[in-house]
Write an enzyme that holds these catalytic residues in place. Structure first.
Site, PDB file in Angstrom:
ATOM      1  N   GLU A   1     -11.181  -2.669 -11.223  1.00  0.00           N
ATOM      2  CA  GLU A   1      -9.993  -3.521 -11.878  1.00  0.00           C
ATOM      3  C   GLU A   1      -9.449  -4.418 -10.805  1.00  0.00           C
ATOM      4  OE1 GLU A   1      -8.408  -2.748 -15.126  1.00  0.00           O
ATOM      5  OE2 GLU A   1     -10.605  -1.883 -15.222  1.00  0.00           O
TER       6      GLU A   1
ATOM      7  N   HIS B   1      -2.555   1.207 -13.519  1.00  0.00           N
ATOM      8  CA  HIS B   1      -3.252   0.618 -12.128  1.00  0.00           C
ATOM      9  C   HIS B   1      -2.367   1.210 -10.736  1.00  0.00           C
ATOM     10  CE1 HIS B   1      -5.054  -2.913 -14.434  1.00  0.00           C
ATOM     11  NE2 HIS B   1      -5.747  -2.127 -14.254  1.00  0.00           N
TER      12      HIS B   1
ATOM     13  N   CYS C   1       1.595  -8.283 -11.418  1.00  0.00           N
ATOM     14  CA  CYS C   1       0.433  -8.288 -12.222  1.00  0.00           C
ATOM     15  C   CYS C   1      -0.084 -10.009 -12.018  1.00  0.00           C
ATOM     16  CB  CYS C   1       0.598  -7.766 -13.548  1.00  0.00           C
ATOM     17  SG  CYS C   1       0.402  -6.049 -13.698  1.00  0.00           S
TER      18      CYS C   1
END
Length: 446
Positions: A174, A250, A369
């Site tokens: 990721e 995450h 992000c």
């Protein structure tokens, strides 16, 4: 030689929409099917980029992906012209249509993992695009992500690009959302923390039970090998499976680091104290600030709701840092009180700046992000595609571009409209000229 950390923010794409595609992302699921505002989303992102530029930081921009991904829809059996493919998939496979339109590449923390030249064996900056295999709508990103990164960081003297890891759940990767770097100064060798949610090979490693753990230990180890990191540089830590099951999909939703600061929630990791001792030993005699937020100070639920840890920590002067936070943190009595107290403590964090990124937040991504961190020295920075570095002119040009090409509202029924394909391709073709990217998109190479 000077050294910088450059934040390359993802430019929100013209098909920004709320589809609830990300199981395990509470914000994404809770706003599913609401109408989005792509124009407002892009402008919010640009304002944040410009604000960091105005703080004296070097700020870059990364282009969005081409959407819809008609190749995805054709690979699963829809045929005919573009309009027919859209109509068929809207009727028979609406989830696939939504995935093909996903603008999730805006969250460039997931674009890749980056290791600066100070850490790597061959002294180059290394990039590995994330394969994002856990989610269909994100698994279609890596190839174009690689194209864009190569167009921005093109000079092989300074930059080395790797292919994304094998497209298999065993190597679920990721990107930088599960990676952070600690160092005394950006130009000195540091510690790269790879945080994983599960092991694909070792069944004894405890895993979450409600939501998926997207990052595997094996993927983190593979990226570290590709980047030429030695055993003294790479540290592998397991995320607490209990917080994954609370919506922490995450690590950057529960922890963030910058230089000699690690800011994290009490529940972020497994075996926290043991891990922190290990980090301190590796870091040597240099001062490290471990800032732990307890459950009493801020609950995990409130941290997830406000994205307290999906803030950016940026260095504004030697020994001084600021937190770049969403206005959601300011609107929370618990979180705003905590941050007000934090800046008065004996840590490098002295300021908090709040930004409205609600369009991104509503889809499950906060300020952190939206950016990919790249530590560079002055020669490496000079070798970067300068047309992607934020300044007054680029800010004005990109806002004009958004005004010209973006819609004010996007709902599911709009995704059936073949005119949207033409609008997006026209916009992206113009953007590649603004940013001097060349032919990075499939429609340009057809």
């Amino acid at each position: 030689m000077k050294h910088f950390e450059v934040n390359f923010d993802g430019l929100v794409g013209p098909t920004h929409n709320y589809a609830g595609l990300s199981f395990g992302n509470v914000a994404s699921l809770s706003n599913a099917q609401n109408a989005s505002n792509p124009k407002e989303a892009a402008k919010q992102g640009l304002l944040k980029m410009k604000a960091l530029h105005d703080l004296g930081l070097t700020q870059g921009v990364l282009a969005p992906q081409q959407r819809p991904d008609l190749n995805l829809l054709r690979r699963i059996g829809f045929t005919g012209n573009d309009s027919q493919v859209l109509q068929q998939s809207a009727k028979k496979a609406p989830d696939a249509l939504l995935a093909s339109y996903s603008a999730s590449s805006m969250w460039t923390a997931n674009a890749a993992t980056v290791s600066p030249s100070a850490d790597t064996e061959n002294g180059k900056v290394h990039f590995t695009p994330a394969n994002l295999t856990n989610k269909l709508h994100r698994s279609i990103e890596p190839q174009v992500t690689g194209n864009i990164l190569k167009a921005v960081f093109a000079d092989a003297k300074y930059f080395e690009h790797h292919q994304h890891l094998p497209e298999n759940d065993y190597y679920g990767d990721e990107g930088a959302a599960n990676h952070t770097r600690l160092c005394s100064n950006y130009g000195e060798a540091g510690l790269e923390l790879f945080v994983y949610g599960r092991s694909a090979a070792d069944s004894s490693v405890v895993a979450p039970t409600k939501f998926p753990a997207r990052q595997t230990l094996e993927a983190s180890q593979a990226v570290a090998r590709l980047h030429g990191l030695d055993q003294d540089t790479a540290i592998f830590m397991q995320q607490n499976p209990g917080v994954i099951d609370q919506g922490v999909f995450h690590n950057d939703v529960i922890a963030v680091g910058n230089q000699n600061v690690l800011f994290y929630h009490q529940q972020a990791f497994l075996n926290t104290q043991q891990q922190l001792q290990h980090i301190q030993q590796r870091f040597g005699d240099n001062k490290l600030h471990f800032i732990e937020v307890s459950d009493k100070e801020v609950s995990v639920a409130e941290a997830v709701k406000t994205y307290l840890f999906n803030t950016q920590i940026v260095t504004t002067a030697p020994g001084e840092m600021a937190i770049i936070a969403p206005t959601n943190c300011q609107e929370s009595a618990q979180v705003s009180a905590y941050l007000e107290d934090l800046v008065s403590r004996d840590t490098p964090i002295k300021q908090v700046h709040y930004f409205d990124v609600k369009q991104s937040m509503s889809n499950g991504g906060g300020p952190a992000c939206l950016r990919l961190r790249v530590a560079l020295n002055d020669m490496e920075l000079a070798a970067v595609n300068q047309h992607t570095i934020m300044n007054e002119q680029l800010f004005a040009t990109l806002n004009q571009w958004v005004d010209k090409h973006y819609r004010d509202s996007l709902a599911f029924d709009d995704l059936r409209d073949p005119q949207l394909i033409t609008e997006v391709n026209t916009a992206l073709d113009e953007l590649t000229q603004i940013l001097h990217l060349g032919s990075v998109y499939p429609f340009q190479q057809a």
